[in-house]
Design a protein around this motif. Structure first.
Motif, PDB file in Angstrom:
ATOM      1  N   TYR A 294      -8.321  52.433 -51.648  1.00 40.60           N
ATOM      2  CA  TYR A 294      -7.485  52.009 -50.524  1.00 40.60           C
ATOM      3  C   TYR A 294      -7.997  50.753 -49.821  1.00 40.60           C
ATOM      4  N   LEU A 295      -9.202  50.319 -50.154  1.00 41.96           N
ATOM      5  CA  LEU A 295      -9.740  49.116 -49.519  1.00 41.96           C
ATOM      6  C   LEU A 295      -9.105  47.878 -50.148  1.00 41.96           C
ATOM      7  N   LYS A 296      -8.487  47.046 -49.297  1.00 43.64           N
ATOM      8  CA  LYS A 296      -7.809  45.846 -49.779  1.00 43.64           C
ATOM      9  C   LYS A 296      -8.748  44.644 -49.777  1.00 43.64           C
ATOM     10  N   ASP A 297      -9.387  44.377 -48.648  1.00 40.72           N
ATOM     11  CA  ASP A 297     -10.367  43.296 -48.576  1.00 40.72           C
ATOM     12  C   ASP A 297     -11.219  43.478 -47.323  1.00 40.72           C
ATOM     13  N   PHE A 298     -12.172  42.574 -47.116  1.00 39.72           N
ATOM     14  CA  PHE A 298     -13.077  42.680 -45.972  1.00 39.72           C
ATOM     15  C   PHE A 298     -13.562  41.292 -45.583  1.00 39.72           C
ATOM     16  N   LYS A 299     -14.182  41.209 -44.387  1.00 42.56           N
ATOM     17  CA  LYS A 299     -14.782  39.973 -43.905  1.00 42.56           C
ATOM     18  C   LYS A 299     -16.164  40.288 -43.339  1.00 42.56           C
ATOM     19  N   ILE A 300     -16.897  39.248 -43.005  1.00 44.52           N
ATOM     20  CA  ILE A 300     -18.202  39.401 -42.374  1.00 44.52           C
ATOM     21  C   ILE A 300     -18.140  38.765 -40.987  1.00 44.52           C
ATOM     22  N   GLY A 301     -18.687  39.461 -39.976  1.00 44.94           N
ATOM     23  CA  GLY A 301     -18.739  38.926 -38.620  1.00 44.94           C
ATOM     24  C   GLY A 301     -19.931  39.496 -37.881  1.00 44.94           C
ATOM     25  N   GLY A 302     -19.973  39.289 -36.565  1.00 41.40           N
ATOM     26  CA  GLY A 302     -21.065  39.799 -35.748  1.00 41.40           C
ATOM     27  C   GLY A 302     -22.071  38.727 -35.396  1.00 41.40           C
ATOM     28  N   PHE A 303     -23.308  39.152 -35.139  1.00 40.80           N
ATOM     29  CA  PHE A 303     -24.353  38.201 -34.772  1.00 40.80           C
ATOM     30  C   PHE A 303     -25.709  38.744 -35.203  1.00 40.80           C
ATOM     31  N   LEU A 304     -26.661  37.823 -35.401  1.00 40.57           N
ATOM     32  CA  LEU A 304     -28.028  38.184 -35.763  1.00 40.57           C
ATOM     33  C   LEU A 304     -28.994  37.528 -34.787  1.00 40.57           C
ATOM     34  N   MET A 305     -30.128  38.212 -34.547  1.00 39.29           N
ATOM     35  CA  MET A 305     -31.156  37.679 -33.664  1.00 39.29           C
ATOM     36  C   MET A 305     -32.510  37.788 -34.357  1.00 39.29           C
ATOM     37  N   SER A 306     -33.384  36.831 -34.082  1.00 42.68           N
ATOM     38  CA  SER A 306     -34.719  36.873 -34.669  1.00 42.68           C
ATOM     39  C   SER A 306     -35.579  37.945 -34.017  1.00 42.68           C
ATOM     40  N   HIS A 307     -35.272  38.299 -32.766  1.00 43.32           N
ATOM     41  CA  HIS A 307     -35.964  39.369 -32.047  1.00 43.32           C
ATOM     42  C   HIS A 307     -35.022  39.876 -30.960  1.00 43.32           C
ATOM     43  N   PRO A 308     -35.281  41.072 -30.388  1.00 43.93           N
ATOM     44  CA  PRO A 308     -34.320  41.663 -29.443  1.00 43.93           C
ATOM     45  C   PRO A 308     -34.012  40.811 -28.222  1.00 43.93           C
ATOM     46  N   GLU A 309     -34.935  39.912 -27.828  1.00 42.46           N
ATOM     47  CA  GLU A 309     -34.720  39.085 -26.640  1.00 42.46           C
ATOM     48  C   GLU A 309     -34.211  37.685 -26.982  1.00 42.46           C
ATOM     49  N   ASP A 310     -33.851  37.464 -28.216  1.00 40.57           N
ATOM     50  CA  ASP A 310     -33.393  36.142 -28.661  1.00 40.57           C
ATOM     51  C   ASP A 310     -32.160  35.707 -27.865  1.00 40.57           C
ATOM     52  N   GLN A 311     -32.254  34.541 -27.222  1.00 43.38           N
ATOM     53  CA  GLN A 311     -31.153  34.025 -26.415  1.00 43.38           C
ATOM     54  C   GLN A 311     -30.198  33.136 -27.213  1.00 43.38           C
ATOM     55  N   ASN A 312     -30.519  32.889 -28.467  1.00 39.26           N
ATOM     56  CA  ASN A 312     -29.674  32.031 -29.305  1.00 39.26           C
ATOM     57  C   ASN A 312     -29.336  32.744 -30.614  1.00 39.26           C
ATOM     58  N   PRO A 313     -28.526  33.768 -30.528  1.00 36.09           N
ATOM     59  CA  PRO A 313     -28.199  34.524 -31.742  1.00 36.09           C
ATOM     60  C   PRO A 313     -27.378  33.698 -32.725  1.00 36.09           C
ATOM     61  N   LEU A 314     -27.497  34.063 -33.975  1.00 38.05           N
ATOM     62  CA  LEU A 314     -26.729  33.421 -35.037  1.00 38.05           C
ATOM     63  C   LEU A 314     -25.394  34.138 -35.170  1.00 38.05           C
ATOM     64  N   CYS A 315     -24.310  33.417 -34.912  1.00 39.92           N
ATOM     65  CA  CYS A 315     -22.973  34.004 -35.010  1.00 39.92           C
ATOM     66  C   CYS A 315     -22.547  34.057 -36.474  1.00 39.92           C
ATOM     67  N   LEU A 316     -22.067  35.218 -36.892  1.00 39.85           N
ATOM     68  CA  LEU A 316     -21.648  35.392 -38.283  1.00 39.85           C
ATOM     69  C   LEU A 316     -20.148  35.256 -38.476  1.00 39.85           C
ATOM     70  N   ASP A 317     -19.399  35.066 -37.404  1.00 40.12           N
ATOM     71  CA  ASP A 317     -17.958  34.879 -37.553  1.00 40.12           C
ATOM     72  C   ASP A 317     -17.706  33.612 -38.368  1.00 40.12           C
ATOM     73  N   ASN A 318     -16.879  33.750 -39.388  1.00 38.97           N
ATOM     74  CA  ASN A 318     -16.592  32.644 -40.313  1.00 38.97           C
ATOM     75  C   ASN A 318     -17.858  32.139 -41.005  1.00 38.97           C
ATOM     76  N   PHE A 319     -18.836  33.026 -41.125  1.00 43.93           N
ATOM     77  CA  PHE A 319     -20.110  32.666 -41.743  1.00 43.93           C
ATOM     78  C   PHE A 319     -19.970  32.699 -43.258  1.00 43.93           C
ATOM     79  N   SER A 320     -20.593  31.756 -43.921  1.00 43.72           N
ATOM     80  CA  SER A 320     -20.554  31.719 -45.373  1.00 43.72           C
ATOM     81  C   SER A 320     -21.356  32.889 -45.936  1.00 43.72           C
ATOM     82  N   VAL A 321     -20.693  33.735 -46.698  1.00 40.66           N
ATOM     83  CA  VAL A 321     -21.372  34.902 -47.241  1.00 40.66           C
ATOM     84  C   VAL A 321     -22.456  34.506 -48.239  1.00 40.66           C
ATOM     85  N   ASP A 322     -22.381  33.280 -48.760  1.00 46.21           N
ATOM     86  CA  ASP A 322     -23.419  32.825 -49.685  1.00 46.21           C
ATOM     87  C   ASP A 322     -24.775  32.736 -49.000  1.00 46.21           C
TER      88      ASP A 322
END
Length: 349
Positions: A294-322
């Motif tokens: 039943y799964l048609k397709d999927f995307k990747i989103g969200g954010f990543l941080m180098s540590h829990p207090e990271d003030q400059n997270p990496l946004c994964l919206d429209n992020f290259s899955v490569d």
């Protein structure tokens, strides 16, 4: 002393009592009083008696089994925290407030069954009641329902409103097929579930069998808004974990939390590979098939941080899955959101 003080405050509208080491609290003759909050942590309190016909909100935080007499109070908001009520005492207390609209039950550790029937209740939250085994809720006009960090209950639910549910296998449950079935059956109580938060720890025996699950629970899983998971599962359990999660429900978004101690990063890498290469030849003999069909397709989103207090997270919206694999190795904290697009059969609609 308390009675004498209150007798001089006839216009009082809001009363907060904290850590007074009293055995008995009696409040009356305050005809303007609308809110009472009692916080007593000294193991002294034995009874609370309130005779205030104007009272609308009451909050009680204590660590004792106490007598509560509030029959003449037309409460609309009630919060009970750490109050050691039996099932019968709770049922009698709640039935005393026919106008109740907002109820929170927190850390009430003697409760094993919660029974509520109300046409006026609008908001209900039950959390950290670690001995709870069953809930019977008939609240057809409820606007929100939160069930947070309690055991998975046997339930009878007439609660046609958005749900938020948080569960884990920290109550002596092995994360096996029967554990997932219990969650799935609980979630059948609503078709408006917004969030399900699961923490899966495999310090105990882990297994999932699709055929066993379908034999015991042949219904189609619920479609929900967000499935948020925190994973402490070794790599060799990932396949069973994914099958279990997506047999419980079909989320529009699968969110995986990443922490230093969790296995979220490696799970995301593994999951991406599996979603890119779905093999749907697994269960053709079943009328209701597994998630792969039943799964048609999927995307990747969200954010990543180098540590829990990271003030400059990496946004994964429209992020290259490569670049996802490299990013996950560099950033060990955050949330990866995976919107899932489902294609359900006609009989499900």
């Amino acid at each position: 002393m308390l009675q004498k003080l209150m007798s001089r405050c006839s216009l009082l509208e809001d009363l907060h009592l904290s850590c007074l080491a009293l055995k008995h609290i009696y409040v009356s003759k305050l005809h303007k009083l609308k809110i009472i909050s009692i916080r007593e942590l000294a193991h002294e309190l034995q009874s609370v008696q309130i005779v205030v016909p104007s009272l609308e909100q009451f909050s009680l935080n204590c660590k004792e089994s106490i007598l509560i007499d509030m029959v003449e109070c037309p409460l609309m908001v009630l919060k009970l925290k750490r109050v050691l009520l039996t099932d019968h005492e709770f049922r009698v207390l709640i039935s005393s407030f026919p106008l109740l609209e907002d109820l929170k039950v927190i850390f009430c550790l003697h409760l094993k069954r919660i029974t509520i029937s109300s046409n006026l209740l609008k908001n209900l939250s039950i959390s950290f009641c670690y001995k709870l085994m069953a809930i019977d809720i008939d609240a057809p006009n409820l606007l929100s329902f939160c069930y947070l960090d309690n055991p998975i209950p046997v339930s009878s639910m007439n609660v046609p409103c958005p749900w938020k549910v948080e569960l884990s296998n920290n109550y002596g449950d092995d994360p096996d097929t029967q554990w997932y079935i219990k969650i799935k059956e609980f979630l059948t109580g609503s078709n408006q579930i917004e969030d399900v938060i699961l923490t899966v720890d495999t310090s105990k025996r882990y297994s999932f069998n699709f055929d066993e699950c379908r034999e015991s629970s042949p219904s189609f899983p619920r479609e929900i808004g967000n499935l948020y998971v925190t994973i402490y599962v070794a790599y060799y359990h990932y396949a069973a974990l994914l099958d279990g999660l997506l047999e419980v429900c079909y989320p529009r978004t699968l969110s995986v939390s990443l922490y230093e101690r969790s296995f979220g990063s490696s799970f995301i890498e593994w999951l991406y590979e599996k979603l890119m290469n779905v093999d749907a030849s697994c269960c053709d003999s079943h009328d209701i098939k597994c998630w792969r069909h039943y799964l048609k397709d999927f995307k990747i989103g969200g954010f990543l941080m180098s540590h829990p207090e990271d003030q400059n997270p990496l946004c994964l919206d429209n992020f290259s899955v490569d670049n996802l694999e490299d990013a996950l190795r560099q950033y060990r904290n955050g949330i990866v959101r995976i919107p899932l697009n489902w294609r359900f059969p006609e009989f499900y609609k």
